[in-house]
Structure formats: C-alpha cells, structure tokens
Design an enzyme around this catalytic site. Structure first.
Site, mmCIF file in Angstrom:
data_model
loop_
_atom_site.group_PDB
_atom_site.id
_atom_site.type_symbol
_atom_site.label_atom_id
_atom_site.label_comp_id
_atom_site.label_asym_id
_atom_site.label_seq_id
_atom_site.Cartn_x
_atom_site.Cartn_y
_atom_site.Cartn_z
ATOM 1 N N HIS A 126 -7.495 -8.849 3.465
ATOM 2 C CA HIS A 126 -6.885 -9.513 2.322
ATOM 3 C C HIS A 126 -6.799 -11.007 2.594
ATOM 4 C CE1 HIS A 126 -5.325 -5.377 2.510
ATOM 5 N NE2 HIS A 126 -5.465 -5.414 1.195
ATOM 6 N N HIS A 154 0.841 -1.203 0.000
ATOM 7 C CA HIS A 154 0.000 0.000 0.000
ATOM 8 C C HIS A 154 0.874 1.251 0.000
ATOM 9 C CE1 HIS A 154 -2.788 -3.144 1.288
ATOM 10 N NE2 HIS A 154 -3.691 -2.412 0.659
ATOM 11 N N GLU A 190 -7.903 -2.558 -5.742
ATOM 12 C CA GLU A 190 -8.286 -3.899 -5.315
ATOM 13 C C GLU A 190 -9.407 -4.514 -6.145
ATOM 14 O OE1 GLU A 190 -7.303 -3.448 -0.574
ATOM 15 O OE2 GLU A 190 -9.365 -3.085 -1.204
ATOM 16 N N GLU A 220 -10.043 -7.763 14.036
ATOM 17 C CA GLU A 220 -10.375 -6.337 14.112
ATOM 18 C C GLU A 220 -11.460 -6.028 15.139
ATOM 19 O OE1 GLU A 220 -11.087 -4.188 10.509
ATOM 20 O OE2 GLU A 220 -9.554 -5.288 9.395
ATOM 21 N N GLU A 232 -5.469 2.670 -2.869
ATOM 22 C CA GLU A 232 -6.082 1.345 -2.800
ATOM 23 C C GLU A 232 -6.399 0.956 -4.230
ATOM 24 O OE1 GLU A 232 -6.263 -0.847 -0.641
ATOM 25 O OE2 GLU A 232 -6.462 0.019 1.349
ATOM 26 N N CYS A 265 -12.675 -5.025 6.498
ATOM 27 C CA CYS A 265 -12.055 -5.314 5.205
ATOM 28 C C CYS A 265 -10.733 -6.021 5.465
ATOM 29 C CB CYS A 265 -11.788 -4.037 4.418
ATOM 30 S SG CYS A 265 -13.271 -3.152 3.926
ATOM 31 N N HIS A 284 -4.410 -5.867 -6.337
ATOM 32 C CA HIS A 284 -4.324 -7.040 -5.464
ATOM 33 C C HIS A 284 -5.713 -7.453 -4.996
ATOM 34 C CE1 HIS A 284 -4.018 -3.567 -2.736
ATOM 35 N NE2 HIS A 284 -4.635 -4.334 -1.835
#
Length: 184
Positions: free
Chosen positions: A69, A25, A116, A87, A114, A67, A32
């Site tokens: 990955h 990032h 994505e 989180e 970002e 959110c 990604h």
C-alpha cells in the site's frame, strides 16, 4: 511494518481518508489504494512468493512477487521499492506499469476481504533475494509462460489478485513484453 496505513478511496477512486493497515483488512474492508508487482530476473524468470502463515489474508498461498500500500505522499514507484526491500530484501530497477487500472474485491477463506484499486507493475531484481520470514515463507523463480499456464489451469492454488491480474489480456502482453526486453 509498524505504522503503515492505507489510503481509503471513494467510489470515484478519490482519496477519502486513511486507516491503519491492520485495522482496514476485516470482513468488511473499505475500498483502498494498493499496488501489485511482478519481479523478474535478468533471464526473464518471474519471482513467485508464498505468503507467510502469519499473514491475515491468504496465509501460505502462492502469489506474485510483492504487494503493498502506498503511504501518503509516496509515489507508486517509491512504494514498490520500499516493499521489495522490506518483504524480499531486494533492490529493483526498470519499474513499469502493466495494468494501471486494476481493481478487485476478493474474500479469503477466513472471511477477510481485500477491496483494492491496485495498479500492477513489473520490475527487474538487481540483487539477491533475502526474504523477510514474517512476509514470505518460500519463493521460486519460474518461467512466465509456465506460470501463466498454471494460473489458468489451477487458479485455486494462487492468490485471487494474481489470477485476476493474469486474466487481463493487456497485462499478460505487457508482462511478456517486459520479459522480452530483459532478455534483449
């Protein structure tokens, strides 16, 4: 989370390598794989979160619930569950896709990008919220219709991905249907 990576994608959205999450990032973030999830309680209220001030991109901004990955070898459902625990300290159930083809690129005020392919999910929270202060500085339960109206009226007050997700008619309908099923 220490040691997290992002799965890099080519322009056909196929895996093209991996890169450490923090290093990925930047001002020129490569495409990604990610995910976004909207969490609801049994009453159908949406959990919105305010990103920690320590976040690299969009610190202090209100956004959807969680959110992240997916890691190599991990399904989206496993990744969503992992990030919800990390989180927000919550257990979830009833994970459902609401916008599987979502893709976006956004530039934060500090220049971080970002970029994505980011399938969007909804899920039900089945435990108390215990936020990780490194990730979430505040949270609220809100009515979905109220939130959708706020996103349309004041998009600048929320994360760009949340606004873009909510702008999709099919995603809005899928979220509304998910809430209707929860309320029975």
């Amino acid at each position: 989370m220490a040691g997290e990576h992002v799965i890099l994608l080519d322009e056909q959205d196929q895996p093209a390598g991996m890169l450490e999450k923090y290093a990925a990032h930047t001002f020129d973030t490569p495409l990604h794989l990610a995910f976004s999830c909207w969490l609801f309680n049994q009453q159908g209220q949406l959990l919105v979160t305010r990103r920690s001030l320590g976040k690299k991109a969009w610190p202090g901004v209100w956004t959807n619930s969680v959110c992240g990955h997916p890691q190599q070898g991990e399904t989206f459902e496993q990744a969503v569950t992992r990030r919800c625990r990390f989180e927000l300290g919550v257990e979830i159930s009833d994970i459902a896709p609401v916008h599987p083809a979502f893709r976006y690129r956004a530039v934060a005020p500090n220049g971080i990008v970002e970029n994505e392919v980011c399938p969007v999910y909804a899920a039900r929270v089945v435990s108390e919220v215990q936020p990780n202060d490194d990730e979430v500085m505040d949270y609220q339960w809100v009515d979905l219709a109220t939130m959708l109206s706020a996103l349309a009226a004041t998009p600048w007050a929320f994360s760009p991905w949340m606004v873009l997700e909510a702008e999709n008619r099919d995603a809005r309908q899928a979220l509304t249907d998910f809430v209707a099923r929860l309320r029975g």
